[in-house]
Write a protein that holds these residues in place. Structure first.
Motif, PDB file in Angstrom:
ATOM      1  N   GLY A  37       9.311   8.856  -1.098  1.00 58.81           N
ATOM      2  CA  GLY A  37      10.485   8.559  -0.182  1.00 58.81           C
ATOM      3  C   GLY A  37      10.789   7.274   0.271  1.00 58.81           C
ATOM      4  O   GLY A  37       9.987   6.257  -0.253  1.00 58.81           O
ATOM      5  N   GLN A  38      11.758   6.868   0.890  1.00 61.20           N
ATOM      6  CA  GLN A  38      12.361   5.555   1.119  1.00 61.20           C
ATOM      7  C   GLN A  38      11.559   4.761   1.990  1.00 61.20           C
ATOM      8  O   GLN A  38      11.489   3.400   2.031  1.00 61.20           O
ATOM      9  N   GLY A  39      10.527   5.331   2.946  1.00 60.83           N
ATOM     10  CA  GLY A  39       9.819   4.740   3.747  1.00 60.83           C
ATOM     11  C   GLY A  39      10.508   4.711   5.152  1.00 60.83           C
ATOM     12  O   GLY A  39      11.700   4.570   5.309  1.00 60.83           O
ATOM     13  N   THR A  40       9.723   4.828   6.182  1.00 60.73           N
ATOM     14  CA  THR A  40      10.092   4.614   7.507  1.00 60.73           C
ATOM     15  C   THR A  40       8.943   3.718   8.305  1.00 60.73           C
ATOM     16  O   THR A  40       7.674   4.281   8.166  1.00 60.73           O
TER      17      THR A  40
ATOM     18  N   ASP B 160       2.996  20.239  -6.329  1.00 61.35           N
ATOM     19  CA  ASP B 160       1.413  20.318  -6.193  1.00 61.35           C
ATOM     20  C   ASP B 160       1.136  19.599  -4.894  1.00 61.35           C
ATOM     21  O   ASP B 160       1.142  20.285  -3.804  1.00 61.35           O
ATOM     22  N   THR B 161       0.535  18.547  -4.767  1.00 62.49           N
ATOM     23  CA  THR B 161      -0.030  17.786  -3.434  1.00 62.49           C
ATOM     24  C   THR B 161       1.102  17.345  -2.812  1.00 62.49           C
ATOM     25  O   THR B 161       2.149  16.582  -3.369  1.00 62.49           O
ATOM     26  N   MET B 162       1.025  17.174  -1.516  1.00 62.63           N
ATOM     27  CA  MET B 162       2.039  16.347  -0.779  1.00 62.63           C
ATOM     28  C   MET B 162       1.235  15.427   0.042  1.00 62.63           C
ATOM     29  O   MET B 162       0.052  15.757   0.565  1.00 62.63           O
ATOM     30  N   ALA B 163       1.757  14.243   0.181  1.00 62.73           N
ATOM     31  CA  ALA B 163       0.955  13.186   0.860  1.00 62.73           C
ATOM     32  C   ALA B 163       1.704  12.132   1.639  1.00 62.73           C
ATOM     33  O   ALA B 163       2.910  11.904   1.563  1.00 62.73           O
ATOM     34  N   TRP B 164       1.123  11.404   2.724  1.00 62.75           N
ATOM     35  CA  TRP B 164       1.760  10.027   3.370  1.00 62.75           C
ATOM     36  C   TRP B 164       0.800   8.929   3.056  1.00 62.75           C
ATOM     37  O   TRP B 164      -0.720   8.996   3.079  1.00 62.75           O
ATOM     38  N   TYR B 165       1.421   8.135   2.818  1.00 65.42           N
ATOM     39  CA  TYR B 165       0.761   6.404   2.620  1.00 65.42           C
ATOM     40  C   TYR B 165       1.398   5.747   3.586  1.00 65.42           C
ATOM     41  O   TYR B 165       2.636   5.960   4.359  1.00 65.42           O
ATOM     42  N   ARG B 166       1.012   4.363   3.701  1.00 64.05           N
ATOM     43  CA  ARG B 166       1.401   3.435   4.714  1.00 64.05           C
ATOM     44  C   ARG B 166       0.948   2.236   4.060  1.00 64.05           C
ATOM     45  O   ARG B 166      -0.193   2.008   3.493  1.00 64.05           O
ATOM     46  N   GLN B 167       1.933   1.279   4.166  1.00 65.44           N
ATOM     47  CA  GLN B 167       1.584  -0.298   3.894  1.00 65.44           C
ATOM     48  C   GLN B 167       1.968  -1.042   5.267  1.00 65.44           C
ATOM     49  O   GLN B 167       3.243  -1.157   5.484  1.00 65.44           O
ATOM     50  N   ALA B 168       1.087  -1.797   5.378  1.00 67.83           N
ATOM     51  CA  ALA B 168       1.320  -2.943   6.600  1.00 67.83           C
ATOM     52  C   ALA B 168       1.714  -4.050   5.935  1.00 67.83           C
ATOM     53  O   ALA B 168       1.402  -4.400   4.714  1.00 67.83           O
ATOM     54  N   PRO B 169       2.316  -5.209   6.571  1.00 63.44           N
ATOM     55  CA  PRO B 169       2.749  -6.404   6.042  1.00 63.44           C
ATOM     56  C   PRO B 169       1.495  -7.066   5.468  1.00 63.44           C
ATOM     57  O   PRO B 169       0.496  -7.163   6.230  1.00 63.44           O
TER      58      PRO B 169
ATOM     59  N   ASP C 128      -2.059   1.414  13.388  1.00 67.43           N
ATOM     60  CA  ASP C 128      -1.202   2.292  12.785  1.00 67.43           C
ATOM     61  C   ASP C 128       0.167   1.779  12.454  1.00 67.43           C
ATOM     62  O   ASP C 128       0.776   2.292  11.543  1.00 67.43           O
ATOM     63  N   THR C 129       0.443   0.509  12.688  1.00 65.28           N
ATOM     64  CA  THR C 129       1.756  -0.064  12.501  1.00 65.28           C
ATOM     65  C   THR C 129       2.014  -0.202  11.131  1.00 65.28           C
ATOM     66  O   THR C 129       1.103  -0.986  10.624  1.00 65.28           O
ATOM     67  N   ALA C 130       2.872   0.445  10.501  1.00 68.33           N
ATOM     68  CA  ALA C 130       3.046  -0.024   9.119  1.00 68.33           C
ATOM     69  C   ALA C 130       4.410   0.950   8.657  1.00 68.33           C
ATOM     70  O   ALA C 130       4.982   1.691   9.491  1.00 68.33           O
ATOM     71  N   VAL C 131       4.738   0.614   7.630  1.00 67.48           N
ATOM     72  CA  VAL C 131       5.816   1.491   6.716  1.00 67.48           C
ATOM     73  C   VAL C 131       5.255   2.617   6.152  1.00 67.48           C
ATOM     74  O   VAL C 131       4.107   2.284   5.403  1.00 67.48           O
TER      75      VAL C 131
END
Length: 121
Positions: A112-115, A32-41, A89-92
């Motif tokens: 995903g495992q995160g990049t 169904d949907t595909m997405a990107w998330y991010r997490q900063a410290p 924009d710096t984040a995992v």
């Protein structure tokens, strides 16, 4: 089993570009949907961009006009083109895919495992 493999992370310069890619594999019947998330410290994980199976998209306000999400259904991939990068924009970055493994299964979220993306000014 479902696997999400991300690629394309690394170091970028402010004003520059980077591209992330995520490929889903394994027991997949329907995506169904595909997405990107991010997490900063020290911060919560935020939705950056999402794309539906029909191509409708939505973006985090701070990335609108700079980031573009796209998908290739046959290849089970979702990409995130990031232009005009900023230090904030710096984040995992995490790939997220909502899918079901069989016709009898419910749709579930996979991650995903995160990049790491680091933008230097």
């Amino acid at each position: 089993q479902v696997q999400l493999v991300e690629s394309g992370g690394g170091l970028g310069q402010a004003g520059g570009s980077l591209r992330l890619s995520c490929t889903a594999s394994g027991s997949i019947f329907d995506i169904d949907t595909m997405a990107w998330y991010r997490q900063a410290p020290g911060k919560q994980r935020d939705l950056v961009a999402r794309i539906t199976r029909t191509g409708s998209t939505n973006y985090l306000d701070s990335v609108k006009g700079r980031f573009t999400i796209s998908r290739k259904n046959a290849e089970k991939t979702v990409d995130l083109q990031m232009n005009s990068l900023k230090s904030e924009d710096t984040a995992v970055y995490y790939c997220n895919v909502n899918l079901r493994s069989s016709v009898w299964d419910f749709f579930r979220d996979y991650w995903g495992q995160g990049t790491q993306i680091t933008v230097s000014s």
